[in-house]
Design an enzyme around this catalytic site. Structure first.
Site, PDB file in Angstrom:
ATOM      1  N   HIS A 151      43.763  71.247 -24.303  1.00  0.00           N
ATOM      2  CA  HIS A 151      42.783  71.491 -23.232  1.00  0.00           C
ATOM      3  C   HIS A 151      42.688  70.196 -22.403  1.00  0.00           C
ATOM      4  O   HIS A 151      41.658  69.519 -22.394  1.00  0.00           O
ATOM      5  CB  HIS A 151      41.437  71.885 -23.849  1.00  0.00           C
ATOM      6  CG  HIS A 151      40.512  72.580 -22.896  1.00  0.00           C
ATOM      7  ND1 HIS A 151      40.840  72.832 -21.574  1.00  0.00           N
ATOM      8  CD2 HIS A 151      39.255  73.096 -23.075  1.00  0.00           C
ATOM      9  CE1 HIS A 151      39.830  73.467 -20.992  1.00  0.00           C
ATOM     10  NE2 HIS A 151      38.860  73.634 -21.866  1.00  0.00           N
ATOM     11  N   GLN A 157      39.767  69.531 -19.799  1.00  0.00           N
ATOM     12  CA  GLN A 157      38.483  69.249 -20.448  1.00  0.00           C
ATOM     13  C   GLN A 157      38.428  67.798 -20.922  1.00  0.00           C
ATOM     14  O   GLN A 157      37.429  67.107 -20.734  1.00  0.00           O
ATOM     15  CB  GLN A 157      38.289  70.198 -21.646  1.00  0.00           C
ATOM     16  CG  GLN A 157      37.004  69.952 -22.399  1.00  0.00           C
ATOM     17  CD  GLN A 157      35.782  70.329 -21.582  1.00  0.00           C
ATOM     18  OE1 GLN A 157      35.672  71.442 -21.110  1.00  0.00           O
ATOM     19  NE2 GLN A 157      34.843  69.400 -21.419  1.00  0.00           N
ATOM     20  N   ASP A 204      33.331  70.895 -31.612  1.00  0.00           N
ATOM     21  CA  ASP A 204      33.696  72.132 -30.910  1.00  0.00           C
ATOM     22  C   ASP A 204      33.520  73.280 -31.906  1.00  0.00           C
ATOM     23  O   ASP A 204      33.360  73.042 -33.122  1.00  0.00           O
ATOM     24  CB  ASP A 204      35.151  72.021 -30.402  1.00  0.00           C
ATOM     25  CG  ASP A 204      35.565  73.190 -29.515  1.00  0.00           C
ATOM     26  OD1 ASP A 204      34.683  73.922 -29.027  1.00  0.00           O
ATOM     27  OD2 ASP A 204      36.789  73.379 -29.307  1.00  0.00           O
ATOM     28  N   ARG A 244      45.361  79.784 -18.107  1.00  0.00           N
ATOM     29  CA  ARG A 244      44.695  79.725 -19.419  1.00  0.00           C
ATOM     30  C   ARG A 244      45.298  80.826 -20.270  1.00  0.00           C
ATOM     31  O   ARG A 244      45.224  82.014 -19.908  1.00  0.00           O
ATOM     32  CB  ARG A 244      43.181  79.925 -19.283  1.00  0.00           C
ATOM     33  CG  ARG A 244      42.508  80.194 -20.612  1.00  0.00           C
ATOM     34  CD  ARG A 244      41.010  80.138 -20.553  1.00  0.00           C
ATOM     35  NE  ARG A 244      40.548  78.770 -20.430  1.00  0.00           N
ATOM     36  CZ  ARG A 244      39.303  78.374 -20.686  1.00  0.00           C
ATOM     37  NH1 ARG A 244      38.406  79.239 -21.095  1.00  0.00           N
ATOM     38  NH2 ARG A 244      38.954  77.106 -20.539  1.00  0.00           N
ATOM     39  N   ARG A 269      34.043  68.333 -15.086  1.00  0.00           N
ATOM     40  CA  ARG A 269      35.227  69.194 -15.003  1.00  0.00           C
ATOM     41  C   ARG A 269      35.628  69.351 -13.534  1.00  0.00           C
ATOM     42  O   ARG A 269      36.809  69.275 -13.184  1.00  0.00           O
ATOM     43  CB  ARG A 269      34.917  70.594 -15.587  1.00  0.00           C
ATOM     44  CG  ARG A 269      34.754  70.657 -17.089  1.00  0.00           C
ATOM     45  CD  ARG A 269      36.042  70.384 -17.822  1.00  0.00           C
ATOM     46  NE  ARG A 269      37.123  71.286 -17.458  1.00  0.00           N
ATOM     47  CZ  ARG A 269      37.308  72.507 -17.970  1.00  0.00           C
ATOM     48  NH1 ARG A 269      36.487  72.965 -18.896  1.00  0.00           N
ATOM     49  NH2 ARG A 269      38.331  73.250 -17.596  1.00  0.00           N
ATOM     50  N   CYS A 274      32.497  70.533 -25.332  1.00  0.00           N
ATOM     51  CA  CYS A 274      33.141  71.167 -24.166  1.00  0.00           C
ATOM     52  C   CYS A 274      32.417  72.419 -23.711  1.00  0.00           C
ATOM     53  O   CYS A 274      32.555  72.823 -22.562  1.00  0.00           O
ATOM     54  CB  CYS A 274      34.606  71.469 -24.478  1.00  0.00           C
ATOM     55  SG  CYS A 274      34.833  72.691 -25.786  1.00  0.00           S
TER      56      CYS A 274
END
Ligand code: CP
Ligand code: NVA
Length: 305
Positions: free
Chosen positions: A130, A133, A222, A103, A290, A262
C-alpha cells in the site's frame, strides 16, 4: 523516478524524499489557494477491484484540484470482471488516458498492467503493498517529528500490505523498524529479505508487542483481517488479547509517541477506542495527507514538470 509507483521497493530514498517534499508543497499550495494545475487536460483511470473510501475520494479530488479528470472503473462492472486480460486493458487505457490507478488483489496484476501500459501506473493497494498510504504516513510523521532518520517505527499486527510497505518505507528513510506479529502472519519474504540487506537502520521482527513497542516514536497498527482475507475467526484467535494497541502497551513507547492507522479501524480489536481518540488528530492528519502525497506522485509521474 521510474514510470510507475508499484511498490516502495522500487523507489530510492531520494525518490521518497522528493515525493515528500513535493507533497509538503502541494499541501501548502492547497491551503493557501495557490494554483497547481499541472494535470490540466489529463485523465486518470481508477480501477477498483476492492472497496475504498479514502483512496477513491483523495485521488479523484486530487486530480480535480490539479486541473485534470479522474474516472472510476469498477472491477465488477468493467470488462475486467468478465475476464478481459489485464494486458489488453493496459493497452486500451493507454490510448485514452494519461495514468492508471489500480486497487486489486495480486501484486502481479499491477506489475502486468504496468508492463503493458505506456502510461504511469499507480498501486492504490494490493495484498502485497500500500505504497500511497505509507507515503502519507511518512509525510505525517516527518511533519510532526520534523525528521524520519533515527526514529523508531513500530508496527503491531498482521504482516500485511501495510506492514510490508511500512518496513520498506521506514527502513529506506533511515528509521529503525520493529514489527510484532503472531506466528504464521509474518510480512512477505521479499520484504524480510530487503530488511536483512539494510545496513544503516535496524529491523527487528518478534512475537511480543511489548518488546517491539519499547521506546518507539511511532506506533502503527492495522486490521487483523484485510480485504479478501476470508478466515476472520481463525485470525481473531491468533490476534485477540495480544496484538492490540492499548493504553498499557502505549506506556512502553517513547513519551509523546505518535499513533498512525491507515483506516478503517476496528476499535476494540487492533486498537482501543481510548488510544484511537487520544491520537485522532494524528490519524486524521494522516488520512488528509493521502491527498497531498498522491498529488505529489501524480505531478511527478503525470504532470508537466
Ligand atoms: N486507507 C485506505 O486506503 O482507505 P480506503 O480503503 O478507504 O481507500
Ligand atoms: N490492510 C488493509 C488496509 C485497508 C486500507 C486491507 O488491505 O484491507
Amino acid at each position: 523516478m521510474k514510470k510507475d509507483l508499484l511498490k516502495l521497493l522500487d523507489l530510492t530514498r531520494e525518490d521518497i524524499t522528493k515525493i515528500l517534499d513535493v507533497a509538503d508543497q502541494m499541501k501548502y499550495n492547497q491551503k493557501h489557494g495557490l494554483p497547481h494545475d499541472c494535470l490540466k487536460g489529463k485523465t486518470l483511470a481508477m480501477i477498483f477491484e476492492k472497496n475504498s473510501t479514502r483512496t477513491r475520494v483523495s485521488f479523484e479530488v486530487g486530480v480535480y484540484q490539479m486541473g485534470g479528470h479522474a474516472l472510476f472503473l469498477s472491477g465488477k462492472e468493467s470488462q475486467i470482471g468478465r475476464g478481459e486480460p489485464i494486458a489488453d486493458t493496459a493497452r486500451v487505457l493507454s490510448r485514452y488516458c494519461d495514468g492508471i490507478m489500480i486497487r486489486t488483489y495480486a501484486q502481479a496484476e499491477v506489475e502486468e498492467l504496468a508492463k503493458y501500459a505506456t502510461i504511469p501506473v499507480i498501486n492504490g493497494l494490493t495484498d502485497f503493498a500500500h505504497p500511497c498510504q505509507v507515503l502519507a504516513d511518512l509525510m505525517t510523521v516527518r511533519e510532526k517529528m520534523t525528521r524520519l532518520e533515527g526514529l523508531k517505527l513500530c508496527f503491531i499486527g498482521d504482516g500485511n500490505n501495510m506492514a510490508n510497505s511500512l518496513i520498506v518505507g521506514g527502513l529506506k528513510c533511515g528509521m529503525d523498524v520493529s514489527v510484532a506479529c503472531p506466528e504464521g502472519y509474518d510480512p512477505d519474504p521479499r520484504v524480510l529479505d530487503f530488511a536483512k540487506s539494510v545496513t544503516d537502520a535496524k529491523f527487528t521482527l518478534c512475537r511480543d508487542p511489548e518488546e517491539a513497542i519499547a521506546d518507539a516514536d511511532v506506533v502503527i497498527t492495522d486490521v487483523w483481517a484485510s480485504m479478501g482475507q476470508e478466515e476472520a475467526q481463525k485470525r481473531r484467535m491468533a490476534f485477540e488479547g495480544v496484538y492490540q494497541v492499548n493504553d498499557t502497551l502505549m506506556k512502553l513507547a517513547h513519551p509523546g509517541a505518535m499513533v498512525q492507522h491507515c483506516l478503517p479501524a476496528h476499535r476494540g480489536e487492533e486498537i482501543t477506542a481510548e488510544v484511537f481518540e487520544a491520537h485522532a488528530d494524528e490519524i486524521f492528519e494522516e488520512a488528509e495527507n493521502r491527498l497531498h502525497a498522491q498529488k505529489a506522485v501524480l505531478s511527478l509521474l503525470m504532470g508537466e514538470n
